[in-house]
Scaffold this motif. Structure first.
Motif, PDB file in Angstrom:
ATOM      1  N   VAL A  36       0.841  -1.199   0.000  1.00 55.45           N
ATOM      2  CA  VAL A  36       0.000   0.000   0.000  1.00 55.45           C
ATOM      3  C   VAL A  36       0.873   1.246   0.000  1.00 55.45           C
ATOM      4  O   VAL A  36       0.616   2.214  -0.719  1.00 55.45           O
ATOM      5  N   SER A  37       1.943   1.210   0.801  1.00 53.67           N
ATOM      6  CA  SER A  37       2.735   2.417   1.023  1.00 53.67           C
ATOM      7  C   SER A  37       3.960   2.548   0.134  1.00 53.67           C
ATOM      8  O   SER A  37       4.388   3.662  -0.183  1.00 53.67           O
ATOM      9  N   ALA A  38       4.554   1.416  -0.283  1.00 54.58           N
ATOM     10  CA  ALA A  38       5.847   1.463  -0.966  1.00 54.58           C
ATOM     11  C   ALA A  38       5.804   2.298  -2.235  1.00 54.58           C
ATOM     12  O   ALA A  38       6.737   3.058  -2.528  1.00 54.58           O
ATOM     13  N   LEU A  39       4.719   2.174  -2.992  1.00 58.82           N
ATOM     14  CA  LEU A  39       4.660   2.871  -4.272  1.00 58.82           C
ATOM     15  C   LEU A  39       4.525   4.382  -4.097  1.00 58.82           C
ATOM     16  O   LEU A  39       4.773   5.138  -5.036  1.00 58.82           O
ATOM     17  N   PHE A 152       2.983  -5.028  13.540  1.00 56.88           N
ATOM     18  CA  PHE A 152       3.526  -5.236  12.201  1.00 56.88           C
ATOM     19  C   PHE A 152       2.613  -4.648  11.129  1.00 56.88           C
ATOM     20  O   PHE A 152       3.097  -4.213  10.073  1.00 56.88           O
ATOM     21  N   ALA A 153       1.310  -4.634  11.389  1.00 57.02           N
ATOM     22  CA  ALA A 153       0.394  -4.018  10.425  1.00 57.02           C
ATOM     23  C   ALA A 153       0.676  -2.536  10.278  1.00 57.02           C
ATOM     24  O   ALA A 153       0.575  -1.972   9.176  1.00 57.02           O
ATOM     25  N   ALA A 154       1.029  -1.890  11.381  1.00 58.45           N
ATOM     26  CA  ALA A 154       1.353  -0.469  11.323  1.00 58.45           C
ATOM     27  C   ALA A 154       2.773  -0.237  10.830  1.00 58.45           C
ATOM     28  O   ALA A 154       3.029   0.623   9.975  1.00 58.45           O
ATOM     29  N   ALA A 155       3.724  -1.021  11.367  1.00 57.54           N
ATOM     30  CA  ALA A 155       5.124  -0.828  10.986  1.00 57.54           C
ATOM     31  C   ALA A 155       5.416  -1.332   9.580  1.00 57.54           C
ATOM     32  O   ALA A 155       6.406  -0.928   8.966  1.00 57.54           O
ATOM     33  N   GLY A 156       4.566  -2.229   9.066  1.00 56.89           N
ATOM     34  CA  GLY A 156       4.787  -2.763   7.728  1.00 56.89           C
ATOM     35  C   GLY A 156       4.834  -1.693   6.662  1.00 56.89           C
ATOM     36  O   GLY A 156       5.543  -1.832   5.654  1.00 56.89           O
ATOM     37  N   ALA A 157       4.081  -0.631   6.867  1.00 55.28           N
ATOM     38  CA  ALA A 157       4.098   0.472   5.899  1.00 55.28           C
ATOM     39  C   ALA A 157       5.488   1.105   5.837  1.00 55.28           C
ATOM     40  O   ALA A 157       5.980   1.435   4.751  1.00 55.28           O
ATOM     41  N   ILE A 158       6.119   1.277   6.999  1.00 50.07           N
ATOM     42  CA  ILE A 158       7.465   1.860   7.034  1.00 50.07           C
ATOM     43  C   ILE A 158       8.475   0.886   6.448  1.00 50.07           C
ATOM     44  O   ILE A 158       9.389   1.280   5.714  1.00 50.07           O
ATOM     45  N   ALA A 287      -6.215   8.288   8.259  1.00 49.39           N
ATOM     46  CA  ALA A 287      -5.176   9.265   8.567  1.00 49.39           C
ATOM     47  C   ALA A 287      -3.799   8.790   8.124  1.00 49.39           C
ATOM     48  O   ALA A 287      -3.045   9.528   7.490  1.00 49.39           O
ATOM     49  N   VAL A 288      -3.468   7.528   8.436  1.00 48.33           N
ATOM     50  CA  VAL A 288      -2.110   7.034   8.196  1.00 48.33           C
ATOM     51  C   VAL A 288      -1.777   7.009   6.711  1.00 48.33           C
ATOM     52  O   VAL A 288      -0.756   7.554   6.270  1.00 48.33           O
ATOM     53  N   PHE A 289      -2.638   6.390   5.910  1.00 51.60           N
ATOM     54  CA  PHE A 289      -2.292   6.243   4.504  1.00 51.60           C
ATOM     55  C   PHE A 289      -2.607   7.500   3.692  1.00 51.60           C
ATOM     56  O   PHE A 289      -1.964   7.741   2.666  1.00 51.60           O
ATOM     57  N   GLY A 290      -3.559   8.293   4.153  1.00 54.77           N
ATOM     58  CA  GLY A 290      -3.720   9.603   3.539  1.00 54.77           C
ATOM     59  C   GLY A 290      -2.501  10.466   3.785  1.00 54.77           C
ATOM     60  O   GLY A 290      -2.032  11.179   2.888  1.00 54.77           O
ATOM     61  N   PHE A 291      -1.948  10.362   5.004  1.00 48.83           N
ATOM     62  CA  PHE A 291      -0.723  11.102   5.323  1.00 48.83           C
ATOM     63  C   PHE A 291       0.459  10.618   4.488  1.00 48.83           C
ATOM     64  O   PHE A 291       1.241  11.411   3.971  1.00 48.83           O
ATOM     65  N   PHE A 292       0.616   9.300   4.362  1.00 43.76           N
ATOM     66  CA  PHE A 292       1.719   8.778   3.549  1.00 43.76           C
ATOM     67  C   PHE A 292       1.628   9.291   2.111  1.00 43.76           C
ATOM     68  O   PHE A 292       2.647   9.599   1.484  1.00 43.76           O
ATOM     69  N   PHE A 293       0.412   9.364   1.593  1.00 45.51           N
ATOM     70  CA  PHE A 293       0.228   9.775   0.197  1.00 45.51           C
ATOM     71  C   PHE A 293       0.761  11.186  -0.042  1.00 45.51           C
ATOM     72  O   PHE A 293       1.418  11.453  -1.048  1.00 45.51           O
ATOM     73  N   VAL A 294       0.476  12.110   0.880  1.00 48.83           N
ATOM     74  CA  VAL A 294       0.942  13.479   0.685  1.00 48.83           C
ATOM     75  C   VAL A 294       2.217  13.773   1.470  1.00 48.83           C
ATOM     76  O   VAL A 294       3.034  14.607   1.061  1.00 48.83           O
ATOM     77  N   GLY A 295       2.423  13.068   2.593  1.00 53.36           N
ATOM     78  CA  GLY A 295       3.600  13.329   3.426  1.00 53.36           C
ATOM     79  C   GLY A 295       4.902  12.950   2.756  1.00 53.36           C
ATOM     80  O   GLY A 295       5.918  13.655   2.900  1.00 53.36           O
ATOM     81  N   LEU A 296       4.900  11.851   2.022  1.00 55.33           N
ATOM     82  CA  LEU A 296       6.114  11.457   1.320  1.00 55.33           C
ATOM     83  C   LEU A 296       6.468  12.441   0.208  1.00 55.33           C
ATOM     84  O   LEU A 296       7.642  12.688  -0.073  1.00 55.33           O
ATOM     85  N   GLN A 297       5.450  13.000  -0.405  1.00 53.21           N
ATOM     86  CA  GLN A 297       5.719  14.020  -1.413  1.00 53.21           C
ATOM     87  C   GLN A 297       6.279  15.289  -0.759  1.00 53.21           C
ATOM     88  O   GLN A 297       7.104  15.988  -1.355  1.00 53.21           O
ATOM     89  N   PHE A 298       5.849  15.585   0.467  1.00 54.68           N
ATOM     90  CA  PHE A 298       6.418  16.721   1.203  1.00 54.68           C
ATOM     91  C   PHE A 298       7.922  16.518   1.413  1.00 54.68           C
ATOM     92  O   PHE A 298       8.728  17.431   1.191  1.00 54.68           O
ATOM     93  N   VAL A 312      13.690   6.662   5.441  1.00 56.80           N
ATOM     94  CA  VAL A 312      14.412   6.692   6.725  1.00 56.80           C
ATOM     95  C   VAL A 312      13.834   7.757   7.650  1.00 56.80           C
ATOM     96  O   VAL A 312      13.744   7.567   8.863  1.00 56.80           O
ATOM     97  N   ALA A 313      13.382   8.862   7.066  1.00 57.35           N
ATOM     98  CA  ALA A 313      12.810   9.948   7.869  1.00 57.35           C
ATOM     99  C   ALA A 313      11.523   9.530   8.571  1.00 57.35           C
ATOM    100  O   ALA A 313      11.117  10.173   9.553  1.00 57.35           O
ATOM    101  N   LEU A 314      10.885   8.454   8.104  1.00 64.28           N
ATOM    102  CA  LEU A 314       9.649   7.982   8.724  1.00 64.28           C
ATOM    103  C   LEU A 314       9.870   6.843   9.718  1.00 64.28           C
ATOM    104  O   LEU A 314       8.915   6.364  10.333  1.00 64.28           O
ATOM    105  N   ILE A 315      11.112   6.411   9.891  1.00 64.51           N
ATOM    106  CA  ILE A 315      11.400   5.328  10.832  1.00 64.51           C
ATOM    107  C   ILE A 315      10.919   5.635  12.253  1.00 64.51           C
ATOM    108  O   ILE A 315      10.457   4.729  12.958  1.00 64.51           O
TER     109      ILE A 315
END
Length: 550
Positions: A36-39, A152-158, A287-298, A312-315
């Motif tokens: 979900v998050s890697a791409l 692991f469900a939460a950390a798996g995204a990282i 919240a989590v995956f909506g944040f990843f979608f725009v937060g990684l672009q930030f 690494v910044a999200l570790i």
């Protein structure tokens, strides 16, 4: 006569024991969540290499989650029926094959289709991970197993983003899919060698109307959100999508109340633990995956980080989530779910609100503070929400319980990406300067469609480039902060709702999902919750509701 926990109840674990089961199931879980998050890390690359618009990027991210969210509940019930490990292994094969085809994509439309098929495979995998764990572990270890799964469900995204970031440092975005395919095969082998086959001991007719209405409701809702932002909220197809979603939800409720074998009895949502847990998981993943979608672009577009540096910044999120998830069961027993679950949502809301204070010149430290606060909220919410859902259903319905938990997660992820992506895109476009019309039409269109494209144009524009880049960054931050404001408000409202409806103590409700009317029931001394097992018997479910409220 008591019903056994699963049909092959004499085989409790696979060759690796309980630790082997946890390893195999968490490995498959991480594959699904990481995909979900890697791409998201590759979205700027896709915008440039494939010419993907913001709408196309949203569909590339959400095609996977929509299919996963729409199908995870019926496929969880199918696993209960024919064998959870069997469906999980088949899902890994489907996932891996679709990932190979995705790696060969040369257009956004082809990539979106492949992502949808990967989502179908993920929907076959996901329910079996949690339901196998809860079926195999003894009662006194189940809460800890669920907490580890939640972590692991939460950390798996990282984990997925770290792997993707490392790959993107050396290879193209296609390497993400080749690696996903190889990992899927490893997951299938681990499940085959380490996990036992489990299934429900109750044989019941598959609820095709329930499966169709739930899938249609999810798909139509997310389609309406994404296309409404892109084409306009009053377009006939957008209005029709929302109408279809509303009718499908109503049909699910009506048919579920009338059916003798419902996929998921609608009345179970009146159980406080089940309803509160579903709501908490839903909004948390919004919240989590909506944040990843725009937060990684930030991180990439505003702070200028590389894909690996961004991951690494999200570790810190994972560093906070995992230990918090492990200690949360003890906190829930001491303070009560009614206190811990809303507190988790408020921590997460605070982290999202913190992000609204950022601007184009903000560095990483303010961003880090928000991550730590949000990570604590994720750990508290995920563990309590998942336990509340699982504990609300009996042992023969753990596949459906797991699938309901997964459905809440994936529906939340899909809606979060669609909603926050839509809010971001609309505010980004409206914040762009009016003098874009002075640029060539094709150049102006590229800036209008995506921030990554706009910065790429600015880098080649010569003297006008720095001014355009600054304008694009300011417009990006307008969309970013607006999206964070919306999700922070939703989280705060959800926290209030969970404080009102969550059970006071972290006890097990075990209001089993309905069983066929001919199945043997519990012994006379069973509690009111354990008596709620006969499908079509309204009073049994109502007993469970009454007991849950006592």
């Amino acid at each position: 006569m008591k019903i056994p926990e699963f049909s092959n109840s004499l085989v409790r674990t696979g060759r690796g024991g309980r630790s082997g089961v946890l390893f195999a199931m968490c490995l498959s879980l991480v594959l699904v969540v990481a995909s979900v998050s890697a791409l998201n890390l590759a979205l700027p690359n896709l915008a440039v290499e494939l010419g993907a618009t913001n709408s196309a990027l949203t569909w590339i991210a959400d095609g996977y989650t929509v299919a996963l969210a729409a199908l995870v509940l019926p496929l969880g019930a199918l696993g209960d029926r024919i064998g959870r490990r069997k469906v999980l292994i088949a899902g890994n094969v489907v996932f891996g094959a679709a990932a190979v085809l995705a790696a060969c994509s040369s257009s956004t439309s082809h990539l979106i289709v492949c992502r949808v098929v990967m989502g179908v495979g993920a929907a076959m995998i996901m329910p079996g991970t949690l339901s196998t764990i809860t079926a195999v572990l003894p009662e006194d270890r189940k809460d800890r197993g669920v907490a580890i799964w939640s972590g692991f469900a939460a950390a798996g995204a990282i984990i997925g983003m770290l792997a993707a970031g490392g790959l993107l440092e050396q290879f193209s975005w296609k390497s993400i899919f080749w690696t996903s395919a190889a990992t899927a095969m490893a997951c299938a082998l681990a499940a085959l060698l380490l996990a036992p086959e489990t299934r429900s001991s109750v044989r019941e007719r598959f609820d095709f109307p329930g499966a169709a209405t739930t899938a249609l409701a999810v798909g139509a809702l997310v389609y309406g959100i994404i296309e409404g932002n892109d084409r306009g909220w009053t377009r006939p197809e957008v209005l029709a999508a929302f109408a279809v979603a509303a009718v499908a939800v109503a049909a699910y409720v009506v048919l579920g109340l009338r059916s003798r074998h419902p996929l998921l009895d609608p009345r179970l949502f009146t159980l406080r633990g089940f309803g509160a847990g579903t709501l908490a998981i839903l909004v948390q993943f919004m919240a989590v995956f909506g944040f990843f979608f725009v937060g990684l672009q930030f991180l990439q577009l505003i702070l200028g980080y590389s894909p690996l540096h961004s991951a690494v910044a999200l570790i810190p999120v994972a560093a906070v989530v995992l230990p918090t998830s492990v200690v949360t069961p003890r906190l829930a027993k001491r303070l009560g779910v009614k206190a811990v679950m809303p507190a988790g949502l408020l921590f997460l809301a605070g982290g999202m609100f913190w992000l609204t204070r950022l601007h184009a010149d903000s560095g990483y430290l303010p961003f880090l503070g928000a991550l730590i606060l949000a990570g604590a909220g994720i750990g508290l919410t995920s563990a309590t929400g998942t336990s509340s859902i699982v504990d609300s259903l009996g042992p023969d319905s753990q596949g459906v319980a797991s699938a309901m938990n997964d459905t809440a997660r994936e529906v939340g992820s899909a809606i979060g990406i669609a909603l926050m992506g839509s809010v971001f895109s609309s505010h980004y476009r409206s914040a762009l300067p009016d003098d874009l019309s002075r640029l060539p039409a094709q150049v102006a269109g590229t800036v209008h469609h995506s921030a990554a494209g706009g910065l790429e144009v600015a880098a080649h524009l010569g003297a006008q480039g720095p001014a355009l880049a600054a304008a694009v960054r300011d417009a990006f931050m307008s969309g970013f902060t607006s999206a964070m404001e919306v999700i922070a408000a939703i989280l705060a409202v959800a926290a209030i709702a969970c404080a009102a409806i969550a059970p006071r103590l972290g006890h097990k409700t075990q209001a089993a999902a309905p069983q066929p009317h001919w199945s043997a029931g519990p012994e006379p001394e069973a509690t009111a919750r354990q008596q709620a097992t006969a499908v079509g018997r309204d009073t049994d479910v109502l007993h469970a509701v009454a007991a849950d409220r006592s």
